[in-house]
Structures are given as structure tokens and as C-alpha cells.
Design a protein around this motif. Sequence first.
Motif, PDB file in Angstrom:
ATOM      1  N   VAL A  16     -51.478 -18.001 -37.166  1.00 29.30           N
ATOM      2  CA  VAL A  16     -52.229 -16.804 -36.801  1.00 29.30           C
ATOM      3  C   VAL A  16     -53.231 -16.488 -37.898  1.00 29.30           C
ATOM      4  CG1 VAL A  16     -52.053 -14.402 -36.028  1.00 29.30           C
ATOM      5  CG2 VAL A  16     -50.110 -15.964 -35.692  1.00 29.30           C
ATOM      6  N   ASP A  17     -54.515 -16.482 -37.550  1.00 27.29           N
ATOM      7  CA  ASP A  17     -55.564 -16.169 -38.527  1.00 27.29           C
ATOM      8  C   ASP A  17     -56.810 -15.765 -37.754  1.00 27.29           C
ATOM      9  OD1 ASP A  17     -57.571 -16.250 -40.635  1.00 27.29           O
ATOM     10  OD2 ASP A  17     -56.117 -17.425 -41.787  1.00 27.29           O
TER      11      ASP A  17
ATOM     12  N   ALA B 158     -40.187 -22.007 -34.181  1.00 29.39           N
ATOM     13  CA  ALA B 158     -39.398 -22.225 -35.393  1.00 29.39           C
ATOM     14  C   ALA B 158     -39.988 -21.489 -36.586  1.00 29.39           C
ATOM     15  CB  ALA B 158     -39.301 -23.719 -35.691  1.00 29.39           C
ATOM     16  N   VAL B 159     -41.322 -21.590 -36.731  1.00 31.93           N
ATOM     17  CA  VAL B 159     -41.992 -21.035 -37.914  1.00 31.93           C
ATOM     18  C   VAL B 159     -43.270 -20.329 -37.469  1.00 31.93           C
ATOM     19  CG1 VAL B 159     -43.009 -21.559 -40.173  1.00 31.93           C
ATOM     20  CG2 VAL B 159     -41.098 -22.951 -39.320  1.00 31.93           C
ATOM     21  N   ILE B 160     -43.553 -19.212 -38.113  1.00 25.26           N
ATOM     22  CA  ILE B 160     -44.844 -18.532 -37.942  1.00 25.26           C
ATOM     23  C   ILE B 160     -45.548 -18.486 -39.285  1.00 25.26           C
ATOM     24  CG2 ILE B 160     -46.032 -16.397 -37.312  1.00 25.26           C
ATOM     25  CD1 ILE B 160     -43.673 -15.662 -35.546  1.00 25.26           C
TER      26      ILE B 160
ATOM     27  N   THR C 116     -36.490 -17.084 -36.216  1.00 29.47           N
ATOM     28  CA  THR C 116     -37.801 -17.614 -36.587  1.00 29.47           C
ATOM     29  C   THR C 116     -38.070 -17.358 -38.069  1.00 29.47           C
ATOM     30  OG1 THR C 116     -38.725 -17.361 -34.364  1.00 29.47           O
ATOM     31  CG2 THR C 116     -40.280 -17.407 -36.195  1.00 29.47           C
ATOM     32  N   VAL C 117     -38.630 -18.357 -38.750  1.00 28.54           N
ATOM     33  CA  VAL C 117     -38.933 -18.239 -40.180  1.00 28.54           C
ATOM     34  C   VAL C 117     -40.409 -17.885 -40.332  1.00 28.54           C
ATOM     35  CG1 VAL C 117     -38.861 -19.393 -42.409  1.00 28.54           C
ATOM     36  CG2 VAL C 117     -37.148 -19.937 -40.684  1.00 28.54           C
ATOM     37  N   ARG C 118     -40.701 -16.869 -41.146  1.00 27.60           N
ATOM     38  CA  ARG C 118     -42.047 -16.288 -41.212  1.00 27.60           C
ATOM     39  C   ARG C 118     -42.670 -16.480 -42.591  1.00 27.60           C
ATOM     40  NH1 ARG C 118     -38.226 -13.716 -38.648  1.00 27.60           N
ATOM     41  NH2 ARG C 118     -38.571 -13.141 -36.483  1.00 27.60           N
ATOM     42  N   ILE C 119     -43.929 -16.920 -42.593  1.00 31.08           N
ATOM     43  CA  ILE C 119     -44.672 -17.175 -43.829  1.00 31.08           C
ATOM     44  C   ILE C 119     -45.984 -16.403 -43.773  1.00 31.08           C
ATOM     45  CG2 ILE C 119     -45.838 -18.941 -45.222  1.00 31.08           C
ATOM     46  CD1 ILE C 119     -43.821 -20.973 -44.025  1.00 31.08           C
TER      47      ILE C 119
ATOM     48  N   VAL D 124     -43.494 -25.215 -45.441  1.00 29.88           N
ATOM     49  CA  VAL D 124     -43.245 -25.196 -43.997  1.00 29.88           C
ATOM     50  C   VAL D 124     -42.095 -26.135 -43.634  1.00 29.88           C
ATOM     51  CG1 VAL D 124     -44.239 -25.749 -41.746  1.00 29.88           C
ATOM     52  CG2 VAL D 124     -45.584 -24.468 -43.419  1.00 29.88           C
ATOM     53  N   GLN D 125     -42.009 -27.273 -44.318  1.00 32.18           N
ATOM     54  CA  GLN D 125     -40.906 -28.194 -44.062  1.00 32.18           C
ATOM     55  C   GLN D 125     -39.563 -27.542 -44.404  1.00 32.18           C
ATOM     56  OE1 GLN D 125     -40.905 -31.170 -42.510  1.00 32.18           O
ATOM     57  NE2 GLN D 125     -38.674 -31.055 -42.675  1.00 32.18           N
ATOM     58  N   ARG D 126     -39.514 -26.857 -45.539  1.00 31.39           N
ATOM     59  CA  ARG D 126     -38.276 -26.153 -45.903  1.00 31.39           C
ATOM     60  C   ARG D 126     -37.983 -25.038 -44.912  1.00 31.39           C
ATOM     61  NH1 ARG D 126     -40.449 -26.741 -51.178  1.00 31.39           N
ATOM     62  NH2 ARG D 126     -41.134 -24.560 -51.184  1.00 31.39           N
TER      63      ARG D 126
END
Length: 314
Positions: free
Chosen positions: A29-30, A69-71, A96-99, A136-138
Motif C-alpha cells: 500500500v503506497d 500473510a503480510v501487509i 496478518t503480519v504488518r510492516i 518480509v521473509q521473516r
Amino acid sequence: MDNPIPEIDKIRRQLMTIEKPKKLKLLVVDDEPDNLDLLYRTFRRDFNVLKADSGINALEVLAAEGEVAVIISDQRMPEMKGTEFLSKTVPQFPDTVRIILTGFTDIEDLVEAINAGQVYKYITKPWDPTELKAVVQRAAETYDLLKQRTEELRRANAQMALLTSLVNVTQLSTSFDSILDPLARSFGESFGCDGCILQMIDARELAPIQGSYSTAGKVENWLRSDPLTTQAIASGQMQVSVNVSNDEKLAAVSHYSDNGVKAHLMVPIIYRSQTLAVLSLQWKQPFALREDELKLIHSSAQLAAIALTATRCC
């Protein structure tokens, strides 16, 4: 049927022929098109990448696509900051894992989001591609672990609920006929079936006595014309079609398409080498049970056999 392992191994081999590893979903998201495109190109080989140019649009993507899985979200966006957007995803998608990506020192917002469990990590702009890929891999590995633990807890609860239900049905039923529908419901609900039939056997043939369960409220009994029924009774072993549309032996059996059944597990209910009944578990999507769930079905079928025998003798 003292040893269920050969049957379960056979089913596992069938699953291996149709299952292909799926890429995890990653949502980026950007509001800056160049950054959005760069993120997409960075991860498209390893993930199924979804894109959104604002927090509002990202929520719409999640509503359509379901859990990811990831955002990865930019922090500074018009209308809705990244941390605000991510906080809105927590109730529905807790695993969900968020960054967060940030080019500013929004320390207060970031610390609050991290402490609230809404953000796994933040990366400053301009980011280093190698570092971002590693993070992101982690994050993906963390997601896999969370899903595994969630699934283990769900399965443990389902096992306890099924066994408790079977015991209660046996203790509370006052007649043989009254036990069949509750037993079918217990199995159907425990394994997410769309339909379940528990039908008695007499002289190795289907008897009229049956119990049933359906999410649609009505079950059409077509077991007599199903090859899996014949094979289960003859062999005394579980029979399965993990994906009916790819199963040549069932290609001409119209009741699968007529009833929308995509997977079928047929379980003989056996007590002291005598087949008492067959248990038909039906799904409207390809087979998705795990090995431990198959073993639970096997052990629960043995318990059901004892329950049927005890109730019939009363």
C-alpha cells in the motif's frame, strides 16, 4: 481395520498429486505510483502481490481477497495514515503480519502501533531492497507459525468437541433411531462438511435406517449408486475422492454434479470385524483435511461403532 495408516497414506498420496504450493498473499500500500510499482516488482516472484494506492482502497482489496500473510504500508498517505489503516485490519485478520514504511520520524505513532501489536516492524525510506526482502521473509515465516498454532488450537478444540458430542449422544439417546441424526451432525459440524449421511448396513448391504446432516437443511441420499460405497463395504477401508472433477472413476456419476459435491470421504463403521454402517462426509470444495484429522475420523468412527452397538442392544 485395526491399522488406519495404510488408508491415510493412500489418501495423502492422492492429495500430493493435486496440491501445488501456493504463494502467500502480500498486500503493498503506497500512494506514490513509483513506490507501489517497485514494491510489486520486488516481491512478485515470491508472493502473490496485491496493490492499493490508499488505506481506503486497501481495505476494499482485503474485503474482496480475504486474509493476506503480510501487509507493507506507507505511513504518510492522504486521508488515512498507514498506522490507522493497519489498526483497522487487526480485528478481522489478527494473524496478518504488518510492516510500515516511513520516510519521516513519526516515532509516537509508530511506537503506539508497535506496542498495540499492530505493526511487526518499520522500515525507513529509502529502503534497502535486501533488508526489506529479509524482513518480509521473516514476516512470512512468522505468519506461517501463527497460522500453524491457530490451526493446532482449532483442531484440539474440534477433537474435544467431537468426542464430547459422541459421548453425550450415546448417554442421552433413548432409542437406536434417535442416535443417528445427532451422530451425523457431530461428524458434519466437526469437519466442516456440507453434507453427512450415517447409514446402517445389513448383510453387507445398505439398510433403510439412516441419519443425516446438511448445511442446506436437506440431504439427498445417493449412496446406493456411489462406487465409493461399494468399495468401502467390500474392503472395510476408508474411500475418498479428493477432487471429484479430476476423478475418472466418478466421471459418469451424475449425483456429484447434481448436488455440487467436490470431495467425498466414505468411512465404514466397524465393530469386531462386522461393518455396522457407513459414514459419508461430503464437501462442496476439494478435500482439505489434515492427516491428524483423518486419524481423528478413524478413531471417532470406532467410538461411533461402540455407541451404535451399545444403543442397539438396549
